[in-house]
Structures are given as structure tokens and as C-alpha cells.
Design an enzyme around this catalytic site. Structure first.
Site, short mmCIF file in Angstrom:
data_model
loop_
_atom_site.label_atom_id
_atom_site.label_comp_id
_atom_site.label_asym_id
_atom_site.label_seq_id
_atom_site.Cartn_x
_atom_site.Cartn_y
_atom_site.Cartn_z
N SER A 137 -33.25 34.18 28.34
CA SER A 137 -33.65 35.00 27.19
C SER A 137 -33.26 36.43 27.51
CB SER A 137 -35.17 34.92 27.01
OG SER A 137 -35.65 35.93 26.15
N TYR B 185 -43.95 35.28 30.43
CA TYR B 185 -42.64 34.85 29.90
C TYR B 185 -41.51 35.68 30.53
CZ TYR B 185 -39.22 33.33 26.38
OH TYR B 185 -38.12 32.80 25.74
P1 NAP Z 1 -39.05 25.23 20.57
O1 NAP Z 1 -38.48 25.00 19.23
O2 NAP Z 1 -40.51 25.52 20.71
O3 NAP Z 1 -38.65 24.01 21.50
C1 NAP Z 1 -39.06 23.98 22.84
C2 NAP Z 1 -38.55 22.70 23.46
O4 NAP Z 1 -39.02 22.66 24.81
C3 NAP Z 1 -39.08 21.48 22.73
O5 NAP Z 1 -38.06 20.52 22.68
C4 NAP Z 1 -40.22 21.03 23.64
O6 NAP Z 1 -40.31 19.64 23.55
C5 NAP Z 1 -39.70 21.43 25.03
N1 NAP Z 1 -40.78 21.59 25.99
C6 NAP Z 1 -41.77 22.51 26.00
N2 NAP Z 1 -42.55 22.31 27.05
C7 NAP Z 1 -42.06 21.25 27.74
C8 NAP Z 1 -42.42 20.56 28.91
N3 NAP Z 1 -43.49 20.92 29.64
N4 NAP Z 1 -41.65 19.54 29.31
C9 NAP Z 1 -40.58 19.14 28.61
N5 NAP Z 1 -40.17 19.75 27.49
C10 NAP Z 1 -40.92 20.79 27.06
O7 NAP Z 1 -38.33 26.44 21.32
P2 NAP Z 1 -36.84 26.99 21.29
O8 NAP Z 1 -36.89 28.30 20.62
O9 NAP Z 1 -35.88 25.97 20.85
O10 NAP Z 1 -36.67 27.31 22.86
C11 NAP Z 1 -35.74 26.67 23.70
C12 NAP Z 1 -35.48 27.61 24.87
O11 NAP Z 1 -34.88 28.82 24.39
C13 NAP Z 1 -36.71 28.02 25.66
O12 NAP Z 1 -36.44 28.02 27.03
C14 NAP Z 1 -36.97 29.43 25.16
O13 NAP Z 1 -37.66 30.22 26.10
C15 NAP Z 1 -35.56 29.92 24.94
N6 NAP Z 1 -35.44 31.07 24.03
C16 NAP Z 1 -35.93 30.98 22.76
C17 NAP Z 1 -35.83 32.10 21.94
C18 NAP Z 1 -36.36 32.11 20.53
O14 NAP Z 1 -36.48 33.19 19.96
N7 NAP Z 1 -36.64 30.97 19.92
C19 NAP Z 1 -35.24 33.27 22.41
C20 NAP Z 1 -34.76 33.30 23.71
C21 NAP Z 1 -34.87 32.19 24.52
P3 NAP Z 1 -41.68 18.82 23.43
O15 NAP Z 1 -42.62 19.60 22.58
O16 NAP Z 1 -41.21 17.51 22.86
O17 NAP Z 1 -42.10 18.70 24.84
#
Ligand code: NAP
Length: 259
Positions: A143, A156
Site C-alpha cells: 500500500s 496497518y
Molecule cells: P477486501 O475487499 O476487504 O478483500 C480482502 C481479502 O483478503 C479477501 O479476499 C479476504 O478474504 C482476504 N483475507 C482477509 N483476512 C484474511 C485471512 N486472515 N486469511 C486469508 N484471507 C484473508 O480488500 P482489498 O481492498 O481487496 O485488499 C486486498 C489487499 O490490498 C490488502 O492487502 C490491502 O491491504 C491492500 N490494499 C487495499 C487498498 C484499498 O484501498 N482497498 C489500498 C492499498 C492496499 P476472506 O474474507 O474470504 O478471508
């Protein structure tokens, strides 16, 4: 006319593939003809992503990436289906906003456990395959919080800085072994994490959801959220042969927010 993808037939493990960015990465890698092991905790959501990719192309594995035993079992299951792992995308992650004084051990350990320890455990569980094959692509979804601070985000920010550090260390350790290790660092992406952040801001400040969204969007000089497909395209770039010399890098996708 373009020929078959250089990635066709390669086996990729994608964590957190049940929705959001992970599901978009699964779709992009499936389109390259890769074989996919998709990890997440929500079996029904994973099944939908598997269905969209094609059941011959992908399978879902229910596993909590912060649990060492579950990760070992998941990677055994992945190898049993599609053989040695060539590509690992450490995408599973959780975010939480809280004052530092309210960031207790439970919150701290949960965020570090998934974002950092999950990345460590999954990487350790597959890197032997890559070393043996002399080829590997590890992409860590960090991120912009991995590159700079952010108020009310201590757990985070710490977890994502550590992921960037692990990326840099492993890139050097494996530089001569055919393995590249990179981080992708998005700004705010249109997923559940941002939906939850909007609800949190609205609850704590009394602003409407539209006003809360506008606050987040305003941080991006392009005035918009990053899309999941843009993050998936960056992952694809880091997996394709043209990026062989790119390793230890943090590729920022944030409309100029970090320069
Ligand atoms: P999201 O829609 O909330 O999805 C998160 C994913 O992680 C889901 O598939 C969830 O699956 C999985 N997950 C969470 N905890 C887990 C665990 N303990 N074990 C296995 N799987 C787990 O979030 P997203 O925005 O797509 O985020 C994906 C990545 O991008 C993250 O690392 C996040 O920090 C990063 N990111 C996001 C943003 C943003 O603004 N959205 C910005 C920068 C970076 P289940 O619920 O099925 O476990």
C-alpha cells in the site's frame, strides 16, 4: 496476432482471492492461461471466483493466512492439484483505523498477523518450489501506507512498511536464483476496505457517505479511486518476462499521490 502467453500453464497462488483486488488478480491471471490456487476464508465467495475463472483453471482453498498450520495444509493442497508453485501473490489483508491509544494487542496482532505474518508464512511455504525450479515471481500487495505514515493507522502502516522491507530483503537474497520479489503499493482502491473506511469516517465524524468518499478521493491527485483492474494489471506486468530485471521495487498506483 499475439501468441500464447509466456505465463500459460504456470501455477499461481493468490491469497485473499475471494473478492476485491484478489478476485481481479485471479481474473487477469486466468486470462493468461495460468493455473490458480485461490486462498481465502469465505468458501462461498471463493467458489464464485473459481466459477468465473473456470473450474479447470482454478480451485479454492479455505485458509487463514495468519495460521501456520492452515497455510502449510493449503500449499500442500495447491501443489497436489497443480504442482510446484511458480507465482505467489500475497494479497490477503485487513485494514483498521484507530487511535494509537485504542490500538490494543488484539487489533495490533490481527493486522500484523494477516498482513505481515501471512505474507511471511505463505512465502516460506512456497519458496522452496521456486528455488528448486530456478524461477519464481512473488508480488506483495502492500500500500502507499507501506511507504509513508498515516494518522490513526499505526498497525496497518507498520504492517505494510514491514511487507515492503521483506520484499527488499528477499529480492536481494534471491537475485541470482531466477526469483523476483516486488511490492505493489496502491492508494485507495474501490473495494470493501474503502467501503468500511467510508462507513467508519461517517460514523466518527457525522459526515454523509458521499462526503466521506469525497475526503478519500481528494487525497488522489487524479481525483478518483484506483480500480482493482489497475492493480491486477500491475501484478501481471511484474509476472511477465518483460519485467525480469525489476526486483525489490515498490510500484506505486496512486494517481501521483506519492511521487
Ligand atoms: P477486501 O475487499 O476487504 O478483500 C480482502 C481479502 O483478503 C479477501 O479476499 C479476504 O478474504 C482476504 N483475507 C482477509 N483476512 C484474511 C485471512 N486472515 N486469511 C486469508 N484471507 C484473508 O480488500 P482489498 O481492498 O481487496 O485488499 C486486498 C489487499 O490490498 C490488502 O492487502 C490491502 O491491504 C491492500 N490494499 C487495499 C487498498 C484499498 O484501498 N482497498 C489500498 C492499498 C492496499 P476472506 O474474507 O474470504 O478471508
Amino acid at each position: 496476432m499475439s501468441g500464447p502467453s509466456a505465463l500459460a500453464g504456470r501455477h499461481a497462488v493468490i491469497t485473499g482471492a475471494s473478492r476485491g483486488i484478489g478476485a481481479a488478480i485471479a481474473s487477469a491471471l486466468a486470462a493468461e492461461g495460468m493455473r490458480l490456487s485461490l486462498l481465502g476464508r469465505d468458501a462461498a465467495a471463493l467458489a464464485q471466483v473459481v466459477e468465473a475463472c473456470g473450474p479447470d483453471t482454478a480451485h479454492g482453498i479455505v485458509a487463514d493466512v495468519s495460521d501456520q498450520t492452515a497455510v502449510a495444509r493449503a500449499m500442500d493442497e495447491a501443489r497436489a492439484r497443480f504442482g510446484p508453485v511458480h507465482v505467489l501473490v500475497n494479497n490477503a489483508g485487513q485494514a483498521a483505523s484507530a487511535k494509537f491509544t485504542e490500538t490494543g494487542p488484539e487489533l495490533w496482532n490481527r493486522i500484523l498477523g494477516v498482513n505481515l505474518t501471512g505474507t511471511y508464512l505463505c512465502t516460506r511455504a512456497v519458496v522452496a518450489d521456486m528455488l528448486q525450479g530456478g524461477y519464481g515471481r512473488i508480488v506483495n500487495i502492500a500500500s502507499i501506507a507501506g511507504l509513508r505514515g498515516g494518522a490513526y493507522l499505526s498497525a496497518y502502516v507498520t504492517s505494510k512498511h514491514a511487507v515492503v522491507g521483506l520484499t527488499r530483503a528477499l529480492a536481494l537474497e534471491y537475485a541470482t536464483r531466477g526469483i523476483t520479489v516486488n511490492a505493489v503499493c496502491p492508494g485507495y482502491v474501490d473495494t470493501d476496505i474503502v467501503k468500511n473506511a467510508i462507513a467508519n469516517i461517517a460514523r466518527k465524524t457525522g459526515r454523509s457517505a458521499e462526503e466521506a468518499l469525497a475526503t478519500l478521493v481528494a487525497t488522489n491527485p487524479q481525483g478518483r479511486l484506483v480500480t482493482c483492474e489497475e492493480v491486477a494489471a500491475a501484478v501481471l506486468y511484474l509476472c511477465r518476462p518483460g519485467s525480469d530485471s525489476v526486483t525489490g521495487q515498490s510500484l506505486v498506483l496512486a494517481g501521483g499521490e506519492v511521487t
